[in-house]
Every structure is written in structure tokens, then in C-alpha cells.
Design a protein around this motif. Structure first.
Motif, PDB file in Angstrom:
ATOM      1  N   GLY A  26       0.831  -1.198   0.000  1.00 10.08           N
ATOM      2  CA  GLY A  26       0.000   0.000   0.000  1.00 10.08           C
ATOM      3  C   GLY A  26       0.866   1.248   0.000  1.00 10.08           C
ATOM      4  N   HIS A  27       0.272   2.372  -0.383  1.00 10.91           N
ATOM      5  CA  HIS A  27       1.009   3.634  -0.390  1.00 10.91           C
ATOM      6  C   HIS A  27       1.291   4.097   1.032  1.00 10.91           C
ATOM      7  CE1 HIS A  27       0.913   4.262  -4.655  1.00 10.91           C
ATOM      8  NE2 HIS A  27      -0.407   4.303  -4.731  1.00 10.91           N
ATOM      9  N   ASN A  28       2.165   5.091   1.192  1.00  9.88           N
ATOM     10  CA  ASN A  28       2.395   5.712   2.489  1.00  9.88           C
ATOM     11  C   ASN A  28       1.066   6.231   3.041  1.00  9.88           C
ATOM     12  OD1 ASN A  28       5.154   5.288   2.471  1.00  9.88           O
ATOM     13  ND2 ASN A  28       5.614   7.271   1.521  1.00  9.88           N
ATOM     14  N   GLY A  29       0.824   5.956   4.320  1.00 12.87           N
ATOM     15  CA  GLY A  29      -0.413   6.399   4.949  1.00 12.87           C
ATOM     16  C   GLY A  29      -1.571   5.438   4.784  1.00 12.87           C
TER      17      GLY A  29
ATOM     18  N   SER B   9       5.936  -5.465   4.927  1.00 11.85           N
ATOM     19  CA  SER B   9       5.464  -4.429   4.021  1.00 11.85           C
ATOM     20  C   SER B   9       6.604  -4.015   3.110  1.00 11.85           C
ATOM     21  CB  SER B   9       4.965  -3.203   4.798  1.00 11.85           C
ATOM     22  OG  SER B   9       6.049  -2.511   5.392  1.00 11.85           O
ATOM     23  N   THR B  10       6.283  -3.589   1.900  1.00 12.08           N
ATOM     24  CA  THR B  10       7.308  -3.123   0.973  1.00 12.08           C
ATOM     25  C   THR B  10       6.681  -2.281  -0.125  1.00 12.08           C
ATOM     26  OG1 THR B  10       9.089  -3.797  -0.530  1.00 12.08           O
ATOM     27  CG2 THR B  10       7.137  -5.201  -0.456  1.00 12.08           C
ATOM     28  N   HIS B  11       7.487  -1.344  -0.651  1.00 12.19           N
ATOM     29  CA  HIS B  11       7.089  -0.599  -1.838  1.00 12.19           C
ATOM     30  C   HIS B  11       7.652  -1.251  -3.095  1.00 12.19           C
ATOM     31  CE1 HIS B  11       6.468   2.741   1.118  1.00 12.19           C
ATOM     32  NE2 HIS B  11       5.454   2.984   0.322  1.00 12.19           N
ATOM     33  N   VAL B  12       8.526  -2.237  -2.912  1.00 13.81           N
ATOM     34  CA  VAL B  12       9.186  -2.877  -4.049  1.00 13.81           C
ATOM     35  C   VAL B  12       8.282  -3.999  -4.559  1.00 13.81           C
ATOM     36  CG1 VAL B  12      11.327  -3.890  -4.898  1.00 13.81           C
ATOM     37  CG2 VAL B  12      11.380  -2.344  -2.926  1.00 13.81           C
ATOM     38  N   LEU B  13       7.388  -3.656  -5.468  1.00 17.47           N
ATOM     39  CA  LEU B  13       6.368  -4.601  -5.908  1.00 17.47           C
ATOM     40  C   LEU B  13       6.962  -5.806  -6.625  1.00 17.47           C
ATOM     41  CD1 LEU B  13       3.589  -2.146  -7.176  1.00 17.47           C
ATOM     42  CD2 LEU B  13       3.881  -3.166  -4.915  1.00 17.47           C
TER      43      LEU B  13
ATOM     44  N   PRO C   1      11.869  -3.854   4.610  1.00 20.60           N
ATOM     45  CA  PRO C   1      13.177  -4.431   4.946  1.00 20.60           C
ATOM     46  C   PRO C   1      14.269  -4.237   3.898  1.00 20.60           C
ATOM     47  CG  PRO C   1      11.667  -6.139   4.217  1.00 20.60           C
ATOM     48  CD  PRO C   1      10.861  -4.883   4.353  1.00 20.60           C
ATOM     49  N   PHE C   2      13.905  -3.897   2.663  1.00 23.94           N
ATOM     50  CA  PHE C   2      14.912  -3.791   1.612  1.00 23.94           C
ATOM     51  C   PHE C   2      15.530  -2.397   1.516  1.00 23.94           C
ATOM     52  CE2 PHE C   2      12.171  -7.312   0.428  1.00 23.94           C
ATOM     53  CZ  PHE C   2      13.103  -8.306   0.192  1.00 23.94           C
ATOM     54  N   VAL C   3      14.973  -1.431   2.252  1.00 25.98           N
ATOM     55  CA  VAL C   3      15.511  -0.076   2.229  1.00 25.98           C
ATOM     56  C   VAL C   3      16.898  -0.065   2.863  1.00 25.98           C
ATOM     57  CG1 VAL C   3      15.226   2.287   3.058  1.00 25.98           C
ATOM     58  CG2 VAL C   3      13.228   0.978   2.294  1.00 25.98           C
ATOM     59  N   GLY C   4      17.884   0.475   2.146  1.00 26.89           N
ATOM     60  CA  GLY C   4      19.232   0.587   2.678  1.00 26.89           C
ATOM     61  C   GLY C   4      20.116  -0.615   2.420  1.00 26.89           C
ATOM     62  N   LEU C   5      19.543  -1.681   1.822  1.00 25.13           N
ATOM     63  CA  LEU C   5      20.333  -2.871   1.538  1.00 25.13           C
ATOM     64  C   LEU C   5      20.799  -2.867   0.088  1.00 25.13           C
ATOM     65  CD1 LEU C   5      18.371  -5.760   3.313  1.00 25.13           C
ATOM     66  CD2 LEU C   5      20.337  -4.464   4.163  1.00 25.13           C
TER      67      LEU C   5
END
Length: 238
Positions: A35-38, A189-193, A160-164
Motif C-alpha cells: 500500500g502507499h504511504n499512509g 510491508s514493501t514498496h518494491v512490488l 526491509p529492503f531499504v538501505g540494503l
């Protein structure tokens, strides 16, 4: 493993962050929360982790009700927020031993597991340094190691993938699969679809605090892509 039933979170002032959410995560399953932020993702993950109260509904983890047995629920879970809060004054190895002590991990097991994961993430040489000197990616790796050595029944991950880097992301996927092979479950959760599409057994899409679609990834995506499905469902709910 994880049973969320009619979960609702209303903040002071009446803002409804999540509305009547129900979903189930089975042992051995990686479940993506999209889902989007918020949209209500982090609010839900924090409630499942037992660090945020909620207004209505129930959350049960491996037979432990979050409200009736919070200690039991927390003993079988590990939660990694998107920005891990780790004691900066501690050396990396001291932090890992601190976590191992909290969860009664034997000296033999912790030595083997710390060596395995720190070596894989190329963090061994930095474990003697204070966490305050770590980059965001290094802290993320340290937090992942602290979770993996616990072998939780449910691992909760927020972005979890942010910064890796790509290599660390690949390793994390392997370790998540390994954890699930042992009967644990992962809820993240992730934004990386693209990653979610390839990694998750099931996916739930949430918008404005409400679940708009969930199911097996292969059935949800079909001949399309998760990004196409996500955009289509987003459009339908405008």
C-alpha cells in the motif's frame, strides 16, 4: 500462525487509521502487505508486533492473543521497523549477545548463527565497533542478524529492503526462505512490488486503512504483474 480478525485502529480525535482488517498468515508462508504511504501498513505491523495498542478486533500469533498474552506473543515474534532503533553506544557483537541473552539462546547456537549471518552479510569485521558508527545499511543488517538468530515463529518486517545493497537483499531472501522452511512465517510491508511478486506466497493490498484485495500471489497476479494489479485496484477505489 497469525490471525488478524476485524482489526481497527482509531487515533485520538477520531481518525480511523485501519478499518476492520482481517487476514491470516500460515506457517511457512511469506505474506506481503502492500500500500502507499499512509495506507495503514506500519500501523498494522506495529500492532502485530505488540508495540501499538488498537481499538477493536483481535490479533493472535501462534496461539498467543496479543492483548490477553502479550508476553507470550512477543516471545515468538521479531519485529524490524524501517529504521531499527539500536543502542548506538554498544558494539555490534555486544548487541547480538544482549539479544541472545534475552531469548536464552545457548552459547553454541549463538556463536554458530552470528558467525553464519555476519559472515554472509560481510559484517564480521565491524562487530567490534560501536553501532553509532554504522551506516543505515549496516544497522539494517545487524537488526536482521538479531532477528535471524532468534529463529522467531513470526518475523515482522517494515520495508526491509531499504538501505540494503543488491547482494544483501538477495541474501535476505534466501534467509527468509530458510526461516519459513523451518515452519516460521514472515509478514512484511514493501514498496518494491517486483520483490513482493517474486517472494510472497500471499499478498494483501490496503488503501486508506481498508483491505481492497488479498490472496495467493499467483492467483492475484495471473498473467499480469503485481504493479498492474496494484494500479488497477487503486484506480477502482478512487
Amino acid at each position: 500462525m497469525l490471525h488478524i480478525e476485524h482489526y481497527t485502529k482509531i487515533y485520538p480525535g477520531g481518525k480511523k487509521a485501519v478499518d476492520n482488517l482481517s487476514l491470516h498468515v500460515s506457517p511457512g508462508e511469506i505474506y506481503g502487505f502492500i500500500g502507499h504511504n499512509g495506507a495503514g501498513k506500519t500501523t498494522t505491523l506495529r500492532a502485530v508486533a505488540g508495540v501499538m495498542d488498537f481499538t477493536e478486533g483481535s490479533i493472535v500469533i501462534d496461539g498467543h492473543d496479543i492483548k490477553k498474552d502479550p508476553v507470550g506473543a512477543k516471545r515468538v515474534t521479531a519485529f524490524l521497523p524501517d529504521n531499527p532503533d539500536i543502542y548506538e553506544f554498544m558494539k555490534g557483537i555486544d548487541y547480538l549477545n544482549f539479544i541472545a541473552d534475552l531469548y536464552d539462546i545457548s552459547s553454541e547456537q549463538r556463536t554458530a548463527d552470528i558467525g553464519k549471518y555476519a559472515g554472509a552479510f560481510e559484517l564480521t569485521g565491524s562487530l567490534g565497533s560501536p553501532v553509532g558508527s554504522y551506516s543505515h545499511g549496516m544497522r539494517q543488517k545487524l537488526a536482521l542478524i538479531s532477528a535471524f538468530i532468534r529463529r522467531p515463529r513470526l518475523l515482522i518486517l517494515d520495508e526491509p529492503f531499504v538501505g540494503l545493497d543488491p547482494s544483501a537483499s538477495h541474501l535476505m531472501k534466501e534467509f527468509l526462505a530458510e526461516l519459513c522452511q523451518g515452519g516460521s512465517a514472515v509478514f512484511f510491508s514493501t514498496h518494491v512490488l517486483e520483490v513482493a511478486e517474486k517472494l510472497c506466497h500471499q499478498i494483501a493490498i490496503i488503501k486508506d486503512g481498508r483491505l481492497i484485495k488479498n490472496g495467493l500471489t499467483v492467483e492475484l497476479v495471473g498473467d499480469s504483474s503485481l504493479e498492474d494489479v496494484f494500479l488497477e485496484l487503486e484506480g477502482e477505489k478512487e
